[in-house]
Enzyme design. Structure first.
Site, short mmCIF file in Angstrom:
data_model
loop_
_atom_site.label_atom_id
_atom_site.label_comp_id
_atom_site.label_asym_id
_atom_site.label_seq_id
_atom_site.Cartn_x
_atom_site.Cartn_y
_atom_site.Cartn_z
CB THR A 58 -0.91 0.04 1.24
OG1 THR A 58 -0.10 -0.24 2.40
CG2 THR A 58 -2.02 -1.00 1.16
N GLY A 146 17.42 -10.79 3.38
CA GLY A 146 16.58 -11.50 2.41
C GLY A 146 15.36 -12.15 3.05
CB ALA A 147 14.36 -12.69 6.42
CG ASP A 196 10.54 -1.70 4.25
OD1 ASP A 196 9.41 -1.94 4.71
OD2 ASP A 196 11.02 -2.27 3.26
CE1 TYR A 248 7.69 -3.72 -3.27
CE2 TYR A 248 8.67 -2.14 -4.80
CZ TYR A 248 8.06 -2.42 -3.59
OH TYR A 248 7.81 -1.40 -2.69
C1 GLA Z 1 9.12 -3.92 0.57
C2 GLA Z 1 9.28 -2.43 0.26
C3 GLA Z 1 8.21 -1.60 1.00
C4 GLA Z 1 6.81 -2.15 0.76
C5 GLA Z 1 6.78 -3.67 0.98
C6 GLA Z 1 5.45 -4.26 0.60
O1 GLA Z 1 9.38 -4.16 1.92
O2 GLA Z 1 10.57 -1.99 0.65
O3 GLA Z 1 8.32 -0.25 0.60
O4 GLA Z 1 6.36 -1.81 -0.51
O5 GLA Z 1 7.79 -4.33 0.26
O6 GLA Z 1 4.45 -3.82 1.44
#
Ligand code: GLA
Length: 410
Positions: A58, A146-147, A196, A248
């Site tokens: 989102t 990578g987790a 993140d 992605y």
């Molecule tokens: C990764 C990206 C985030 C977000 C998530 C999916 O972690 O770094 O910005 O888009 O995927 O919610």
């Protein structure tokens, strides 16, 4: 306080693989710094990885998310350099020290590898006009790589808070998070959203962070599942399918196409009550293939708001079905799950979890599970058993204790 990593509080032996993935058993980051650079660091900083309770895919649609910081941190021992150059080394990466002369701090260096993350942060700071010189940095991270737990955001934020303090830049958490996202988008070349970086920068212990990713308005929501006899577990499947990165970018592009076809700036602007009409418009305008993406984003935003209402009302066990619906939507509409994630979710639910869902970008990584305290070890055992029976690597399972965001630790 030393900069030695301690084991995760609250992760009882019945679910945790000992202290694996959380303990820095070797020398501290400052001892390693001394050994590497032949002088003392000026300080040590730490930035956490994150779990995400709800709100997946989102953030780049301007929507809502609700992450929490993990106790696992990336630590950096750091000292300024007068010549403007950057030297970086990590206890977790082979290959020795990477060095950047001031004129080399630009995107596109082919051999950058992991060092592009800290180099990108210094580049982003300078690009926005900050008066920041060079640095020697030594990293040591307990955030599994990578987790789907944001080890890269932890690396970026550790760098950013260290440089912010060392050079007295006075930037706040939100500015640092934005600069780190800029570094990742333009220096490293990963088109991530802001979740993140904001989680690593801003989360507080004992809280989940309700974040509006467009306005960056935030609320720290008390999140104490143990008070309700529950635990929040993370199951790291230890798989990462390589298709993930391209998928992605293609999901993100599909969302932008959907928003354009609907005549809105971002999918955030499609209200939940107008979802059915929006899906009809997409079908009628030849954009039928992005209907699943749009349905996921619109319903996921609604699930974040529902989660907030439930937490405010103290109805924590009722989060379970919301997590389940979130997983089904990511699996069937957004199509970013994979067999290992589905196996972890299905097995946890069958073994007594209240709800579970994949988290992060998908195609591997981790699952978050809400479980009654009394069923936690059965659920963990069931998931390990199912992985073993399917011939997968044993997953890493630990408790997600909501922890502090990026900070100076010595
Ligand atoms: C990764 C990206 C985030 C977000 C998530 C999916 O972690 O770094 O910005 O888009 O995927 O919610």
């Amino acid at each position: 306080m030393t900069d030695q990593e301690s084991s995760v509080p609250g992760s009882g032996p019945e679910v945790a693989d000992g202290a694996e993935g959380t303990a820095d058993a070797g020398p501290s980051a400052s001892a390693r710094f001394r050994e590497e650079y032949g002088r003392a660091p000026e300080g040590v900083w730490a930035a956490p990885g994150r779990a995400n309770l709800i709100g997946e895919h989102t953030d780049y649609n301007g929507g809502f998310v609700m992450p929490l910081a993990l106790p696992h941190t990336c630590r950096v021992a750091a000292a300024r350099r007068a010549d403007g150059a950057l030297r970086v080394r990590s206890a977790d990466e082979p290959g020795g020290t990477a060095a950047y002369r001031p004129d080399e701090l630009a995107p596109g260096r082919a051999d950058a590898g992991w060092s592009a993350y800290p180099a990108g942060v210094l580049w982003a700071l300078r690009r926005t006009g900050a008066d920041v010189g060079g640095a020697d940095l030594y990293f040591s991270s307990a955030v599994p790589v990578g987790a789907g737990l944001s080890s890269s955001a932890a690396l970026e934020l550790a760098t950013a808070v260290a440089l912010n303090d060392l050079y007295g830049l006075g930037l706040g958490a939100e500015q640092l998070a934005r600069l780190c996202q800029l570094a990742e988008n333009e220096f490293v070349g990963v088109p991530c959203g802001i979740m993140d970086q904001m989680a690593s920068a801003s989360c507080t212990a004992g809280h989940a962070l309700h974040l509006d990713t467009r306005e960056l308005s935030q609320r720290h929501v008390p999140f104490d599942v143990t008070a309700h006899g529950l635990r929040l577990l993370v199951v790291d499947t230890r798989v990462k399918h390589s298709v993930g990165d391209g998928e992605y970018a293609s999901r993100r592009e599909g969302c932008e196409r959907g928003a354009a076809a609907l005549g809105v700036p971002q999918l955030r602007d499609v209200p939940h009550r107008e979802l059915e009409t929006a899906l009809e418009v997409l079908a009628a305008t030849g954009c039928g293939e992005v209907r699943g993406l749009v349905r996921h984003v619109v319903t996921e935003n609604e699930r974040v708001q529902e989660t907030l209402r439930l937490l405010d009302a103290g109805e924590v066990p009722a989060l379970g079905p919301v997590l389940d619906r979130g997983h089904a939507s990511l699996r069937d509409d957004y199509r970013v799950s994979c067999p290992e994630l589905d196996l972890a979710v299905d097995t946890a639910t069958e073994a007594g979890a209240l709800g579970a869902r994949m988290m992060g970008a998908g195609f591997g990584g981790s699952v978050v599970v809400l479980v009654p305290q009394t069923a936690a070890s059965d659920v963990a055992e069931a998931v390990r058993g199912a992985f073993s029976a399917a011939g997968h690597r044993s997953p890493r399972i630990f408790e997600a204790v909501p922890s502090e965001g990026a900070r100076r630790i010595s």
